[in-house]
Enzyme design. Structure first.
Site, PDB file in Angstrom:
ATOM      1  N   TYR A  54       0.831  -1.197   0.000  1.00 16.83           N
ATOM      2  CA  TYR A  54       0.000   0.000   0.000  1.00 16.83           C
ATOM      3  C   TYR A  54       0.871   1.254   0.000  1.00 16.83           C
ATOM      4  O   TYR A  54       1.668   1.480   0.920  1.00 16.83           O
ATOM      5  CB  TYR A  54      -0.917   0.037   1.223  1.00 16.83           C
ATOM      6  CG  TYR A  54      -1.882  -1.116   1.352  1.00 16.83           C
ATOM      7  CD1 TYR A  54      -2.260  -1.881   0.247  1.00 16.83           C
ATOM      8  CD2 TYR A  54      -2.416  -1.450   2.585  1.00 16.83           C
ATOM      9  CE1 TYR A  54      -3.147  -2.938   0.373  1.00 16.83           C
ATOM     10  CE2 TYR A  54      -3.312  -2.508   2.723  1.00 16.83           C
ATOM     11  CZ  TYR A  54      -3.666  -3.247   1.618  1.00 16.83           C
ATOM     12  OH  TYR A  54      -4.547  -4.297   1.752  1.00 16.83           O
ATOM     13  N   HIS A 122      -0.171 -11.965   1.888  1.00 16.83           N
ATOM     14  CA  HIS A 122      -1.196 -11.212   1.168  1.00 16.83           C
ATOM     15  C   HIS A 122      -1.871 -12.042   0.081  1.00 16.83           C
ATOM     16  O   HIS A 122      -3.093 -11.987  -0.088  1.00 16.83           O
ATOM     17  CB  HIS A 122      -0.554  -9.958   0.555  1.00 16.83           C
ATOM     18  CG  HIS A 122      -1.486  -8.817   0.394  1.00 16.83           C
ATOM     19  ND1 HIS A 122      -1.066  -7.510   0.320  1.00 16.83           N
ATOM     20  CD2 HIS A 122      -2.833  -8.756   0.274  1.00 16.83           C
ATOM     21  CE1 HIS A 122      -2.109  -6.700   0.172  1.00 16.83           C
ATOM     22  NE2 HIS A 122      -3.183  -7.433   0.133  1.00 16.83           N
ATOM     23  N   SER A 202     -13.051  -5.060   2.987  1.00 16.23           N
ATOM     24  CA  SER A 202     -13.997  -4.371   2.092  1.00 16.23           C
ATOM     25  C   SER A 202     -15.443  -4.704   2.431  1.00 16.23           C
ATOM     26  O   SER A 202     -16.234  -5.057   1.552  1.00 16.23           O
ATOM     27  CB  SER A 202     -13.705  -4.732   0.630  1.00 16.23           C
ATOM     28  OG  SER A 202     -12.409  -4.341   0.255  1.00 16.23           O
ATOM     29  N   PRO A 203     -15.842  -4.597   3.708  1.00 18.62           N
ATOM     30  CA  PRO A 203     -17.211  -4.958   4.084  1.00 18.62           C
ATOM     31  C   PRO A 203     -18.271  -3.994   3.571  1.00 18.62           C
ATOM     32  O   PRO A 203     -19.472  -4.288   3.679  1.00 18.62           O
ATOM     33  CB  PRO A 203     -17.160  -4.948   5.620  1.00 18.62           C
ATOM     34  CG  PRO A 203     -16.079  -3.965   5.944  1.00 18.62           C
ATOM     35  CD  PRO A 203     -15.046  -4.155   4.868  1.00 18.62           C
ATOM     36  N   LEU A 204     -17.841  -2.876   2.990  1.00 18.88           N
ATOM     37  CA  LEU A 204     -18.776  -1.927   2.389  1.00 18.88           C
ATOM     38  C   LEU A 204     -18.718  -1.979   0.864  1.00 18.88           C
ATOM     39  O   LEU A 204     -19.085  -1.021   0.177  1.00 18.88           O
ATOM     40  CB  LEU A 204     -18.488  -0.502   2.881  1.00 18.88           C
ATOM     41  CG  LEU A 204     -18.802  -0.270   4.358  1.00 18.88           C
ATOM     42  CD1 LEU A 204     -18.333   1.108   4.800  1.00 18.88           C
ATOM     43  CD2 LEU A 204     -20.287  -0.437   4.621  1.00 18.88           C
ATOM     44  N   GLY A 205     -18.265  -3.127   0.336  1.00 18.73           N
ATOM     45  CA  GLY A 205     -18.223  -3.267  -1.116  1.00 18.73           C
ATOM     46  C   GLY A 205     -17.369  -2.212  -1.778  1.00 18.73           C
ATOM     47  O   GLY A 205     -17.740  -1.635  -2.792  1.00 18.73           O
ATOM     48  N   ARG A 206     -16.187  -1.987  -1.206  1.00 18.20           N
ATOM     49  CA  ARG A 206     -15.252  -0.954  -1.699  1.00 18.20           C
ATOM     50  C   ARG A 206     -15.943   0.412  -1.788  1.00 18.20           C
ATOM     51  O   ARG A 206     -15.667   1.205  -2.692  1.00 18.20           O
ATOM     52  CB  ARG A 206     -14.647  -1.367  -3.041  1.00 18.20           C
ATOM     53  CG  ARG A 206     -13.905  -2.698  -2.960  1.00 18.20           C
ATOM     54  CD  ARG A 206     -13.066  -2.981  -4.169  1.00 18.20           C
ATOM     55  NE  ARG A 206     -12.432  -4.293  -4.097  1.00 18.20           N
ATOM     56  CZ  ARG A 206     -11.325  -4.580  -3.416  1.00 18.20           C
ATOM     57  NH1 ARG A 206     -10.717  -3.628  -2.748  1.00 18.20           N
ATOM     58  NH2 ARG A 206     -10.821  -5.800  -3.400  1.00 18.20           N
ATOM     59  N   GLY A 207     -16.836   0.656  -0.831  1.00 14.96           N
ATOM     60  CA  GLY A 207     -17.500   1.951  -0.737  1.00 14.96           C
ATOM     61  C   GLY A 207     -18.818   2.038  -1.471  1.00 14.96           C
ATOM     62  O   GLY A 207     -19.609   2.962  -1.226  1.00 14.96           O
ATOM     63  N   PHE A 208     -19.102   1.078  -2.362  1.00 15.18           N
ATOM     64  CA  PHE A 208     -20.318   1.173  -3.160  1.00 15.18           C
ATOM     65  C   PHE A 208     -21.578   1.055  -2.307  1.00 15.18           C
ATOM     66  O   PHE A 208     -22.594   1.706  -2.589  1.00 15.18           O
ATOM     67  CB  PHE A 208     -20.312   0.080  -4.231  1.00 15.18           C
ATOM     68  CG  PHE A 208     -21.395   0.242  -5.254  1.00 15.18           C
ATOM     69  CD1 PHE A 208     -21.385   1.324  -6.125  1.00 15.18           C
ATOM     70  CD2 PHE A 208     -22.435  -0.672  -5.357  1.00 15.18           C
ATOM     71  CE1 PHE A 208     -22.388   1.482  -7.074  1.00 15.18           C
ATOM     72  CE2 PHE A 208     -23.440  -0.516  -6.294  1.00 15.18           C
ATOM     73  CZ  PHE A 208     -23.407   0.563  -7.164  1.00 15.18           C
TER      74      PHE A 208
END
Length: 328
Positions: A54, A122, A202-208
């Site tokens: 990152y 990773h 990513s529990p928010l769907g990468r923000g979507f």
């Protein structure tokens, strides 16, 4: 905040993904990111997730700087194994013992710490037996440089082989209302059988699933979602918007945000689950933390699973390059 066990570590049920503080999701602001990390500690967040890839190591440096005066309050998780080419995008995977040792030393230096609390591979290197990789990782534990071991995006059979070499504390996988692969491919059941903590990335769907994005123009030009993520591509994005619309309708009924409801769904997948939503702003951190203690009824959970049915999502969850790394 409620706590979870990750091996011999105790962490808050919700951690903080730090990748976006250094790249991937548009412009960055180190001062705001550091303030967000400090605010997270104040709110009971203890698990901070980063990786050596990152920001080309910059994210580890940022996190180490932010935690320098509060190291005892934090559980630091980082990862090795993805090697970035000069073009910034092409990646290869390494899991040989020599690389494991070198990667750990470099992460320790960038973080400015004498040990890493949770060290993940990773991506699994298909050219190196997992036994070799985990043996090298276990040697780091014996040397006091690492406390607990984990794998990221590994299959059930690989998890079993790795666990037989040295007990894994965690397995990190993308997991949200619109990405439920680990529930269907044996990863989750294997983790539960072996006593390994599943960590939802990513529990928010990468923000979507926050509902903040309704068109490609909402993303910065170099935002990786716009550039490489199939679900955000033209056509797929428009087909996925109704899913978020149904999520938002349920959130309004409950009096919370779509993000809070989506996160609460993940937390209800099991008492052992740890979620690590990423954000680089205090505003969204505070919103997300609320979700860790949001209690949903069985009927609400059923409504959510139906409203954002995984089978209705348009587009693969990753591009072909990442799919190859994941063995998909």
């Amino acid at each position: 905040m409620r706590t979870r066990r990750v091996g011999d570590l105790t962490v808050g049920a919700q951690g903080l993904g730090c990748a976006g503080m250094s790249e991937f999701y548009g412009p960055t602001d180190d001062d705001e990111s550091i303030a967000t990390i400090h605010r997270a500690l104040d709110l009971g967040v203890t698990l901070f997730d980063t990786a050596d890839i990152y920001g080309r190591g910059g994210n580890e440096k940022l996190l180490g700087h932010a935690l320098a005066e509060r190291r005892s309050e934090a559980v630091i998780a980082t990862k090795f194994g993805l090697v970035r080419a000069a073009d910034g995008y092409t990646r290869t995977v390494r899991g040989d013992a020599r690389y494991v040792r070198r990667a750990c030393e470099e992460s320790l230096r960038r973080l400015g710490v004498d040990h890493i609390d949770l060290y993940y591979q990773h991506r699994v290197d298909p050219t190196v037996p997992i036994e070799e990789t985990v043996t090298a990782m276990a040697e780091l534990v014996a040397a006091g440089k690492v406390r607990e071991l984990g794998l990221s995006e590994a299959g059930a059979a690989t998890i079993r082989r790795a666990h037989a070499v040295y007990p894994l504390a965690a397995v990190q996988c993308e997991w949200s209302l619109w990405t439920r692969d680990l529930e269907q491919d044996g990863v989750l059941s294997t983790c539960r059988e072996l006593g390994v903590t599943p960590v939802a990335a990513s529990p928010l769907g990468r923000g979507f699933l926050t509902g903040r994005f309704t068109a490609a123009a909402d993303f910065e030009p170099q935002d990786f979602r716009r550039v490489t993520q199939p679900r955000f591509a033209e056509g797929n994005l428009e087909r996925n918007l109704p899913l978020v619309g149904r999520l938002q309708a349920l959130a309004r009924r409950r009096g919370v945000t779509a993000a809070q409801l989506a996160l609460a769904w993940v937390h209800h997948r099991g008492e052992e689950v740890v979620a690590i939503p990423g954000t680089k702003r205090r505003k969204y951190l505070e919103e997300n933390v609320f979700a860790a203690d949001l209690v949903l009824s069985e009927s609400e959970l059923d409504d959510l699973s139906a409203a954002v049915a995984a089978t209705a999502v348009a587009g693969e969850r990753c591009d072909p390059a990442m799919a190859r790394q994941l063995g998909l």
